[in-house]
Write a protein that holds these residues in place. Structure first.
Motif, short mmCIF file in Angstrom:
data_model
loop_
_atom_site.label_atom_id
_atom_site.label_comp_id
_atom_site.label_asym_id
_atom_site.label_seq_id
_atom_site.Cartn_x
_atom_site.Cartn_y
_atom_site.Cartn_z
N TYR A 39 -21.58 8.43 -28.11
CA TYR A 39 -22.60 9.37 -27.63
C TYR A 39 -22.89 9.13 -26.14
O TYR A 39 -23.17 10.07 -25.39
CB TYR A 39 -23.89 9.20 -28.44
CG TYR A 39 -25.01 10.09 -28.00
CD1 TYR A 39 -25.13 11.40 -28.47
CD2 TYR A 39 -25.97 9.64 -27.08
CE1 TYR A 39 -26.16 12.23 -28.06
CE2 TYR A 39 -27.00 10.46 -26.66
CZ TYR A 39 -27.09 11.76 -27.15
OH TYR A 39 -28.11 12.59 -26.73
N ASN B 238 -33.37 12.85 -29.21
CA ASN B 238 -31.98 13.22 -29.52
C ASN B 238 -31.27 12.13 -30.31
O ASN B 238 -30.52 12.41 -31.26
CB ASN B 238 -31.21 13.50 -28.22
CG ASN B 238 -31.63 14.80 -27.57
OD1 ASN B 238 -32.19 15.69 -28.22
ND2 ASN B 238 -31.37 14.92 -26.27
N GLU C 167 -32.62 12.15 -33.88
CA GLU C 167 -32.11 13.31 -34.62
C GLU C 167 -30.67 13.13 -35.05
O GLU C 167 -30.27 13.58 -36.14
CB GLU C 167 -32.25 14.58 -33.76
CG GLU C 167 -33.69 15.05 -33.59
CD GLU C 167 -33.80 16.25 -32.64
OE1 GLU C 167 -32.77 16.61 -32.04
OE2 GLU C 167 -34.91 16.80 -32.54
N LYS C 168 -29.89 12.45 -34.24
CA LYS C 168 -28.49 12.19 -34.58
C LYS C 168 -28.32 10.93 -35.41
O LYS C 168 -27.20 10.50 -35.70
CB LYS C 168 -27.65 12.10 -33.29
CG LYS C 168 -27.57 13.41 -32.53
CD LYS C 168 -26.71 13.30 -31.28
CE LYS C 168 -26.64 14.64 -30.55
NZ LYS C 168 -26.02 15.71 -31.36
N LYS C 169 -29.46 10.31 -35.78
CA LYS C 169 -29.49 9.11 -36.62
C LYS C 169 -28.70 7.95 -36.01
O LYS C 169 -28.08 7.17 -36.70
CB LYS C 169 -28.96 9.44 -38.02
CG LYS C 169 -29.77 10.50 -38.75
CD LYS C 169 -29.25 10.75 -40.15
CE LYS C 169 -30.11 11.79 -40.86
NZ LYS C 169 -29.62 12.08 -42.22
N LEU C 170 -28.77 7.86 -34.68
CA LEU C 170 -28.09 6.77 -33.98
C LEU C 170 -29.03 5.59 -33.77
O LEU C 170 -28.58 4.46 -33.53
CB LEU C 170 -27.58 7.26 -32.63
CG LEU C 170 -26.45 8.32 -32.72
CD1 LEU C 170 -26.12 8.83 -31.34
CD2 LEU C 170 -25.22 7.71 -33.38
#
Length: 213
Positions: free
Chosen positions: A153, A205, A208-211
């Motif tokens: 990412y 962000n 939300e991307k579960k990072l």
């Protein structure tokens, strides 16, 4: 020891070194026999390269000339098969050159490795001195769920190799500095940003991307 960047070299020159901490390497090697190290080379290199360096009003060193002259040993700690020497109020250097921090919380007096070597610390100090307009907002960290996915990412950011090692990964763009740190095989995240708005946008962000969690 890794090579320092030009920025880090200038940082050291600006900080200055107190020559009173310079110790002949042969005398130091002889003195280190008291500590029964497996290998003393990293300790000798550290004392030669960084002893006397003044950072944040604290002089970095393991030994003084007086200690060596009088054959006085310094306090050391044993952790995971290594001897650790204090180098300032917060950091300890292991005989393999790694830099540790003492964990004094919850009645625990363990150590955890914070830098692969002192050069990484110097590189980060030099970098953040030049980027003080990035602010840490707010001052708490997030856990990184998957380092591989997280690193992918961050591919649009510039990766700061000189400020990174196996315990630290740092990326930067025009608005954020992203710093992942490894402690006990868990990666956590701290972000410095030019504004709170940019900080919260990035964090949202990543969540939300579960990072991160």
């Amino acid at each position: 020891m890794k090579q320092l960047s030009e920025r880090a070299i200038k940082f050291i020159e600006k900080a200055g070194k107190n020559k009173d901490y310079e110790i002949d390497s042969h005398l130091l090697e002889k003195h280190l026999r008291f500590y029964h190290l497996k290998n003393s080379s990293e300790i000798i290199k550290f004392q030669d390269k960084f002893a006397g360096l003044k950072i944040q009003d604290i002089v970095i060193h393991i030994f003084t000339q007086k200690q060596i002259k009088e054959n006085k040993t310094v306090i050391t700690y044993h952790w995971e098969g290594q001897v650790l020497f204090p180098i300032n109020d917060s950091f300890y250097i292991a005989e393999n050159g790694e830099i540790a921090v003492r964990d004094c919380g919850c009645d625990s007096y363990d150590f955890y490795i914070y830098y692969e070597n002192f050069e990484t610390f110097i590189e980060q100090q030099a970098f953040f001195e030049k980027h003080q307009y990035y602010k840490n907002l707010p001052a708490f960290s997030y856990e990184i769920s998957d380092l591989g996915a997280f690193s992918k990412y961050m591919s649009d950011y510039d990766f700061l190799d000189e400020c990174s090692d196996k315990y630290n990964l740092i990326w930067k763009n025009d608005v954020n500095i992203v710093h992942a740190t490894n402690s006990s095989n868990e990666w956590s995240l701290v972000v410095d940003s030019i504004s709170e708005q940019n900080y919260h946008l990035l964090i949202r962000n990543l969540i939300e991307k579960k990072l991160i969690t």
